[in-house]
Design a protein around this motif. Structure first.
Motif, PDB file in Angstrom:
ATOM      1  N   LYS A  60     -67.779  51.228  51.037  1.00  0.00           N
ATOM      2  CA  LYS A  60     -66.977  50.029  51.265  1.00  0.00           C
ATOM      3  C   LYS A  60     -67.399  49.420  52.596  1.00  0.00           C
ATOM      4  O   LYS A  60     -67.325  50.054  53.646  1.00  0.00           O
TER       5      LYS A  60
ATOM      6  N   THR B  76     -70.390  53.806  46.135  1.00  0.00           N
ATOM      7  CA  THR B  76     -68.979  53.491  46.325  1.00  0.00           C
ATOM      8  C   THR B  76     -68.671  53.176  47.780  1.00  0.00           C
ATOM      9  O   THR B  76     -67.538  53.244  48.215  1.00  0.00           O
TER      10      THR B  76
ATOM     11  N   SER C 116     -55.734  56.493  45.169  1.00  0.00           N
ATOM     12  CA  SER C 116     -56.234  56.379  43.795  1.00  0.00           C
ATOM     13  C   SER C 116     -55.089  56.154  42.807  1.00  0.00           C
ATOM     14  O   SER C 116     -55.232  55.416  41.829  1.00  0.00           O
TER      15      SER C 116
ATOM     16  N   ASP D 246     -63.594  47.316  41.938  1.00  0.00           N
ATOM     17  CA  ASP D 246     -64.798  47.967  41.435  1.00  0.00           C
ATOM     18  C   ASP D 246     -64.667  48.290  39.950  1.00  0.00           C
ATOM     19  O   ASP D 246     -65.615  48.104  39.168  1.00  0.00           O
TER      20      ASP D 246
ATOM     21  N   TYR E 278     -64.311  58.122  45.254  1.00  0.00           N
ATOM     22  CA  TYR E 278     -64.269  57.039  46.241  1.00  0.00           C
ATOM     23  C   TYR E 278     -63.982  57.558  47.654  1.00  0.00           C
ATOM     24  O   TYR E 278     -63.730  56.766  48.561  1.00  0.00           O
TER      25      TYR E 278
ATOM     26  N   ILE F 221     -61.029  49.905  44.955  1.00  0.00           N
ATOM     27  CA  ILE F 221     -61.168  50.661  43.704  1.00  0.00           C
ATOM     28  C   ILE F 221     -60.818  49.766  42.507  1.00  0.00           C
ATOM     29  O   ILE F 221     -61.526  49.751  41.495  1.00  0.00           O
TER      30      ILE F 221
END
Length: 367
Positions: free
Chosen positions: A5, A3, A51, A18, A44, A15
């Motif tokens: 970045k 995860t 989120s 993904d 993440y 997110i």
């Protein structure tokens, strides 16, 4: 799972991208659950605010749906991927009915709609279509429609279908038009009310119902009466039309129950229990019983329908049937947001089962 970045893309967008990638690759399949926003933030290595923003954007784009109390899931009908715009606003469309909306049937239904909308980042408003049958201009809005069966122009429904409007009807329904609908199972409600009285030993059960004649009773009351007859037949009790007090008038009023009760008690062989097809009529029936010097439930049992707020505070407290209309609202919103599919000819429908509430106004049949 990697995860990390590596670019300057905002974390919430990373997110989103993904999860879209996992959907497109088949790693995530329709109706698979997603982690909670807490778990997603840990996965993440970001904040819950981030989120939450990612999940909200996925819902808005039509990739994810939410079910209150259960979580977030992968959408089966990818509106965004298919080029169809997701629903951002749901309207409860009616025709000059706002004065009736304090009744718990509507207020609890609105709570159910609002809960689903808030879970999925969708706005919710009431909309009066007026005498000209005008829907909101937004063609991508979801419409939960309340019709009035006796007066509504059904040609408007057909026209809205041809326009591709996203419609669900509640309370009244038109299966021949193929429009999705959610209703309360009034037949089961009438059955539950009558079966409860039969279980207490009553065999002469009167009904107070609204209508102009036995042939002029609306859809919901007709179904409640059918439930009454079904329960009687299962106990091998013949249907007696003399036990049906039909009260004409607009709306549900105490006076209907008062007069209906006195009419039934004037029979040569009066009933030992009354099933009033609304709480207001039931409360009126209880007042009539007291005026005749009768005790409830010792001399006569009284059963209502609707579970209005005051029913639990009457003396004695009123046995009744709850229509569970919060669930009705939830299901209508869920069908619009998650289950409608363009070009799918399958009729979507749901029936919400009522619940019997036993209080003090019903008791054993007098000897």
């Amino acid at each position: 799972m990697d995860t990390e970045k590596m670019d300057k893309t905002p974390m919430y967008q990373y997110i989103v991208n993904d999860i879209k990638r996992k959907i497109e690759s088949g790693e995530l399949k329709p109706h698979d659950p997603l982690p909670t926003q807490i778990d997603l933030a840990k996965e993440y290595n970001t904040s819950e605010i981030t989120s939450r923003r990612a999940l909200s954007d996925l819902v808005q784009e039509g990739y994810v749906y939410r079910i209150r109390g259960k979580g977030s899931f992968i959408q089966e009908n990818m509106r965004a991927a298919a080029g169809s715009k997701p629903i951002h606003t749901i309207y409860f469309a009616h025709q000059n009915q706002i004065s009736n909306f304090n009744h718990p049937f509507f207020s609890e239904m609105f709570d159910g709609i609002k809960d689903v909308c808030e879970e999925n980042g969708v706005a919710f408003h009431l909309w009066d279509i007026g005498q000209h049958y005008e829907l909101p201009e937004d063609p991508d809005a979801g419409i939960i429609l309340l019709t009035i069966a006796d007066t509504f122009d059904l040609s408007r429904l057909t026209a809205w279908q041809k326009e591709g409007r996203k419609l669900v009807t509640v309370h009244f329904y038109y299966p021949h038009l193929g429009i999705p609908y959610v209703i309360v199972d009034n037949l089961t409600g009438g059955y539950l009310a009558t079966q409860h009285l039969l279980s207490l030993g009553h065999r002469r059960i009167g009904v107070i119902i609204t209508g102009n004649s036995i042939l002029e009773i609306n859809q919901e009351f007709t179904l409640r009466l059918q439930g009454y007859r079904l329960a009687l037949s299962q106990h091998q009790i013949a249907f007696d039309p003399n036990l049906i007090a039909i009260m004409s008038g607009e709306g549900e009023r105490l006076e209907m129950g008062f007069e209906g009760f006195k009419k039934l008690m004037a029979l040569e062989d009066p009933p030992t229990a009354i099933f009033a097809t609304s709480d207001y009529k039931a409360i009126g029936a209880m007042e009539a019983a007291r005026s005749l010097g009768m005790k409830i439930p010792e001399d006569v049992s009284v059963m209502g329908y609707d579970d209005v707020k005051v029913s639990q505070y009457t003396y004695p407290s009123l046995s009744t049937v709850s229509q569970n209309t919060r669930k009705l609202g939830e299901r209508a919103a869920e069908i619009l947001l998650f289950e409608l599919k363009d070009g799918d000819g399958q009729l979507l429908k749901d029936e919400v089962v009522p619940t019997l509430i036993h209080r003090e106004s019903t008791g054993p049949a007098p000897r």
